[in-house]
Design an enzyme around this catalytic site. Sequence first.
Site, short mmCIF file in Angstrom:
data_model
loop_
_atom_site.label_atom_id
_atom_site.label_comp_id
_atom_site.label_asym_id
_atom_site.label_seq_id
_atom_site.Cartn_x
_atom_site.Cartn_y
_atom_site.Cartn_z
N LYS A 53 0.83 -1.21 0.00
CA LYS A 53 0.00 0.00 0.00
C LYS A 53 0.87 1.26 0.00
O LYS A 53 0.62 2.21 -0.75
CB LYS A 53 -0.91 0.01 1.23
CG LYS A 53 -2.02 -1.03 1.21
CD LYS A 53 -2.80 -0.97 2.53
CE LYS A 53 -3.90 -2.02 2.58
NZ LYS A 53 -4.67 -1.95 3.83
N ALA A 69 -1.29 0.89 6.71
CA ALA A 69 -1.54 -0.18 7.67
C ALA A 69 -2.50 -1.20 7.09
O ALA A 69 -3.31 -0.87 6.22
CB ALA A 69 -2.11 0.41 8.97
N ASP A 70 -2.39 -2.42 7.57
CA ASP A 70 -3.32 -3.48 7.19
C ASP A 70 -3.65 -4.27 8.45
O ASP A 70 -2.74 -4.77 9.12
CB ASP A 70 -2.71 -4.38 6.11
CG ASP A 70 -3.76 -5.24 5.43
OD1 ASP A 70 -4.84 -4.71 5.12
OD2 ASP A 70 -3.51 -6.43 5.22
N THR A 71 -4.93 -4.34 8.79
CA THR A 71 -5.36 -4.96 10.06
C THR A 71 -6.26 -6.14 9.81
O THR A 71 -7.15 -6.09 8.95
CB THR A 71 -6.11 -3.92 10.92
OG1 THR A 71 -5.26 -2.80 11.16
CG2 THR A 71 -6.54 -4.50 12.26
N GLY A 106 -0.23 -4.81 10.37
CA GLY A 106 1.06 -4.57 9.72
C GLY A 106 1.13 -3.08 9.45
O GLY A 106 0.19 -2.50 8.91
#
Length: 197
Positions: A53, A69-71, A106
Amino acid sequence: MRRIILASASPRRKELLRQLIGDNFLVSPSSYEEPPQPDLAPEELLIRHSIGKARDVAKHFSSGIIISADTSVLYNGEVLGKPNFPEKAEEMLKKLNGRKFRVVTGLTVLDLDSAQEISESESTDVWMSEMDDEQILVYVRTGEPLDKAGAFAAQGKGAVLIERIEGDFFNAVGLPLFRLGKILEKLGVSVFDESFS
């Protein structure tokens, strides 16, 4: 003042970043596609997605600091993403009902000016209260669980479903502010800088 760019369209992440640095940032959602990579551990996968991203958004800027961010919610080794229809939300909530699970993010911060890229993950333990089927259905009908990792919003009505949280609460919402602040410090940016007030 350094230009800060949030690589996300998430209203929750925008609100959390606003808490940290005020309105001093741009929003530039990423068009990165998240390919499934079953060979990677969940934490590694989320970091990989956050890097993807950040780098995707970096193509549109020549300077500044990009935050992405990736949740996801992890339960019994399974990654529970964002349900896009009510039946899936109901299914997820029944899995998590009365149980402990982890919310993992992340996080990548990419400094275009110094070409530094820092990626880390944050994990928060969450205990969901026990609900009967009717309570789950009523919550799903509010529409809140749709497009939320694990089908709940800790900062919304879903707060009444959360019995206990151990770790960074903000991570459970989608952006680990403590870790983000530490990464920004490493890049020479203090959230206490007067320009952010």
